[in-house]
Design a protein around this motif. Structure first.
Motif, mmCIF file in Angstrom:
data_model
loop_
_atom_site.group_PDB
_atom_site.id
_atom_site.type_symbol
_atom_site.label_atom_id
_atom_site.label_comp_id
_atom_site.label_asym_id
_atom_site.label_seq_id
_atom_site.Cartn_x
_atom_site.Cartn_y
_atom_site.Cartn_z
ATOM 1 N N ARG A 80 29.620 -14.486 -30.741
ATOM 2 C CA ARG A 80 28.868 -13.759 -29.771
ATOM 3 C C ARG A 80 27.502 -14.273 -29.547
ATOM 4 N N LEU A 81 26.700 -14.674 -30.561
ATOM 5 C CA LEU A 81 25.345 -15.203 -30.752
ATOM 6 C C LEU A 81 25.398 -16.755 -30.058
ATOM 7 N N LEU A 82 26.363 -17.565 -30.326
ATOM 8 C CA LEU A 82 26.644 -18.592 -29.278
ATOM 9 C C LEU A 82 26.519 -18.537 -27.731
ATOM 10 N N GLN A 83 27.300 -17.306 -27.472
ATOM 11 C CA GLN A 83 27.274 -17.126 -26.133
ATOM 12 C C GLN A 83 26.029 -16.518 -25.634
ATOM 13 N N ASN A 84 25.212 -16.052 -26.582
ATOM 14 C CA ASN A 84 23.628 -15.816 -25.886
ATOM 15 C C ASN A 84 23.025 -16.829 -25.452
ATOM 16 N N GLN A 85 23.195 -18.006 -26.112
ATOM 17 C CA GLN A 85 22.671 -19.061 -25.835
ATOM 18 C C GLN A 85 23.012 -19.679 -24.403
ATOM 19 N N VAL A 86 24.397 -19.489 -24.115
ATOM 20 C CA VAL A 86 24.760 -19.696 -23.031
ATOM 21 C C VAL A 86 24.292 -18.949 -21.825
ATOM 22 N N ASP A 87 23.931 -17.594 -22.092
ATOM 23 C CA ASP A 87 23.228 -16.691 -20.951
ATOM 24 C C ASP A 87 21.894 -17.135 -20.963
ATOM 25 N N ILE A 88 21.153 -17.384 -21.931
ATOM 26 C CA ILE A 88 19.787 -18.021 -21.897
ATOM 27 C C ILE A 88 19.727 -19.231 -20.993
ATOM 28 N N GLY A 89 20.811 -20.099 -21.136
ATOM 29 C CA GLY A 89 20.807 -21.416 -20.344
ATOM 30 C C GLY A 89 20.918 -21.102 -18.840
ATOM 31 N N ASN A 90 21.657 -20.053 -18.829
ATOM 32 C CA ASN A 90 22.219 -19.569 -17.181
ATOM 33 C C ASN A 90 21.094 -19.088 -16.559
ATOM 34 N N ILE A 91 20.016 -18.375 -17.180
ATOM 35 C CA ILE A 91 19.032 -17.604 -16.355
ATOM 36 C C ILE A 91 18.032 -18.478 -16.101
ATOM 37 N N MET A 92 18.069 -19.779 -16.399
ATOM 38 C CA MET A 92 17.085 -20.791 -16.175
ATOM 39 C C MET A 92 17.663 -21.698 -14.897
ATOM 40 N N LYS A 93 18.783 -21.639 -14.741
ATOM 41 C CA LYS A 93 19.525 -22.654 -13.666
ATOM 42 C C LYS A 93 19.113 -22.270 -12.578
ATOM 43 N N PRO A 94 19.016 -21.114 -11.951
ATOM 44 C CA PRO A 94 18.427 -21.046 -10.390
ATOM 45 C C PRO A 94 17.006 -21.602 -10.160
ATOM 46 N N TYR A 95 16.193 -21.955 -11.325
ATOM 47 C CA TYR A 95 14.773 -22.513 -11.248
ATOM 48 C C TYR A 95 15.033 -23.935 -11.594
ATOM 49 N N TYR A 96 15.807 -24.337 -12.463
ATOM 50 C CA TYR A 96 15.760 -25.864 -13.008
ATOM 51 C C TYR A 96 16.871 -26.524 -12.930
ATOM 52 N N GLY A 97 18.137 -25.783 -12.226
ATOM 53 C CA GLY A 97 19.183 -26.425 -12.091
ATOM 54 C C GLY A 97 20.263 -26.436 -13.189
ATOM 55 N N ASP A 98 21.569 -26.764 -12.901
ATOM 56 C CA ASP A 98 22.660 -26.582 -14.051
ATOM 57 C C ASP A 98 22.440 -27.475 -15.100
ATOM 58 N N GLU A 99 22.062 -28.622 -14.920
ATOM 59 C CA GLU A 99 22.005 -29.845 -15.910
ATOM 60 C C GLU A 99 20.922 -28.944 -16.939
ATOM 61 N N PHE A 100 19.876 -28.857 -16.524
ATOM 62 C CA PHE A 100 18.903 -28.141 -17.293
ATOM 63 C C PHE A 100 19.434 -27.096 -18.212
ATOM 64 N N GLY A 101 19.720 -26.054 -17.290
ATOM 65 C CA GLY A 101 20.410 -24.973 -18.254
ATOM 66 C C GLY A 101 21.185 -25.263 -19.068
ATOM 67 N N SER A 102 22.193 -26.006 -18.767
ATOM 68 C CA SER A 102 23.243 -26.654 -19.975
ATOM 69 C C SER A 102 22.654 -27.154 -21.233
ATOM 70 N N LYS A 103 21.781 -28.202 -20.863
ATOM 71 C CA LYS A 103 20.940 -28.818 -21.903
ATOM 72 C C LYS A 103 20.217 -28.012 -22.859
ATOM 73 N N LEU A 104 19.731 -26.899 -22.465
ATOM 74 C CA LEU A 104 18.969 -25.797 -23.136
ATOM 75 C C LEU A 104 19.876 -24.934 -23.867
ATOM 76 N N THR A 105 21.047 -24.843 -23.400
ATOM 77 C CA THR A 105 22.187 -23.990 -24.165
ATOM 78 C C THR A 105 22.469 -24.895 -25.345
ATOM 79 N N ASP A 106 22.674 -26.159 -24.992
ATOM 80 C CA ASP A 106 23.100 -27.104 -26.250
ATOM 81 C C ASP A 106 22.128 -27.190 -27.237
ATOM 82 N N LEU A 107 21.026 -27.240 -27.039
ATOM 83 C CA LEU A 107 19.853 -27.167 -28.042
ATOM 84 C C LEU A 107 19.831 -25.737 -28.618
ATOM 85 N N LEU A 108 20.035 -24.839 -27.951
ATOM 86 C CA LEU A 108 19.603 -23.491 -28.486
ATOM 87 C C LEU A 108 21.035 -23.095 -29.405
ATOM 88 N N GLN A 109 22.021 -23.541 -29.021
ATOM 89 C CA GLN A 109 23.245 -23.377 -29.904
ATOM 90 C C GLN A 109 23.168 -24.263 -31.073
#
Length: 217
Positions: A80-109
Motif C-alpha cells: 500500500r505504501l508503494l502504491q502511494n508513490q505511484v499516486d504521487i507520481g501520477n499527480i505530477m503527470k498533467p504538468y510534467y508528463g508521463d515519463e517524469f511521473g513514472s521516474k518520480l515514482t521509481d525514485l520514491l519507491q
C-alpha cells in the motif's frame, strides 16, 4: 433653446455614466469569477497533494509498527505504501508528463524500500548495516531533490534538501522512539512528520501553480 441643450447634455452624461458603471461592474464580475476559478483549481491540487503526503506519513508509520512488532500485515502495508508513490507520481503527470511521473515514482519507491531495510537494520541492532542503509537513503534523497529541482525553478534545491532530510530524520526518530518504548515521544514525532509532509506537499503545489499559471485559470 439653451435650456433644452443643457438638458440634452445632462441626459447624455447620465447615459454614458450608467453605461460606464455597468461596464466596470461587468469587468469586476469577470475578474471575480476568474479569481474564484483560480482559487478552486488551486484548492483541488492542494487538497490532492496534501492527501497523498498525509498517506505517505500514515503508511510509513504503519510499516514501522508492523515491522517492529512482526505483524503479519507487513507485506500488505508495504504494498500500500508503494502504491502511494505511484499516486504521487501520477499527480505530477498533467504538468510534467508521463515519463517524469513514472521516474518520480521509481525514485520514491526506492526511498521506501531502502527505508524498510533501514528499519530492519535498526531493529536487529546491526550498526554496520544501519550506516550503509542510512547512507543510501540520503543519497536517494539527493537524487529525488535534484530530479525535482531540475523540473521547476520554484522548487529550490536547498529548500527541498532540507525538507527531505528532515523527513528522513523524523522517520528514523519514530523507529528509535518506538523501539525504546518511548510512546509519547513516538506519537509526538509521528505528528511532526505528518505536519512536515503536509508542508512539503504545499511547497510542491505552490511551485506548480507559479510555474503553470495558465493551467489554473
Amino acid at each position: 433653446m439653451y435650456k433644452r441643450f443643457i438638458v440634452f447634455v445632462f441626459i447624455f452624461m447620465l447615459i454614458n455614466l450608467n453605461s460606464s458603471f455597468h461596464a466596470h461592474a461587468e469587468k469586476n464580475e469577470e475578474v471575480e469569477v476568474e479569481e474564484m476559478c483560480l482559487n478552486q483549481s488551486v484548492i483541488e491540487l492542494k487538497y490532492g497533494m496534501q492527501k497523498l503526503w498525509i498517506e505517505h506519513a500514515w503508511w510509513s508509520r504503519s510499516l514501522i509498527v508492523s515491522t517492529l512488532a512482526d505483524l503479519e500485515d507487513r507485506e500488505d502495508v508495504l504494498a500500500r505504501l508503494l502504491q502511494n508513490q505511484v499516486d504521487i507520481g501520477n499527480i505530477m503527470k498533467p504538468y510534467y508528463g508521463d515519463e517524469f511521473g513514472s521516474k518520480l515514482t521509481d525514485l520514491l519507491q526506492e526511498h521506501i524500500l531502502i527505508g524498510g531495510k533501514l528499519i530492519d537494520a535498526v531493529k536487529s541492532n546491526d550498526k554496520a548495516l544501519v550506516d550503509k542503509m542510512n547512507k543510501e537513503w540520503y543519497q536517494n534523497a539527493d537524487v529525488i531533490v535534484e530530479f525535482l529541482a531540475s523540473a521547476n525553478p520554484n522548487w529550490l534545491k536547498n529548500e527541498l534538501t532540507e525538507m527531505f532530510y528532515a523527513h528522513l530524520q523524523l522517520t528514523i526518530n519514530e523507529v528509535e522512539a518506538r523501539l525504546q518504548k518511548k510512546w509519547k515521544e513516538d506519537i509526538r514525532t509521528a505528528d511532526l512528520n505528518e505536519s512536515h509532509l503536509i508542508h512539503m506537499g504545499d511547497f510542491l503545489t505552490d511551485g506548480i501553480v507559479k510555474q503553470f499559471p495558465e493551467k489554473f485559470k
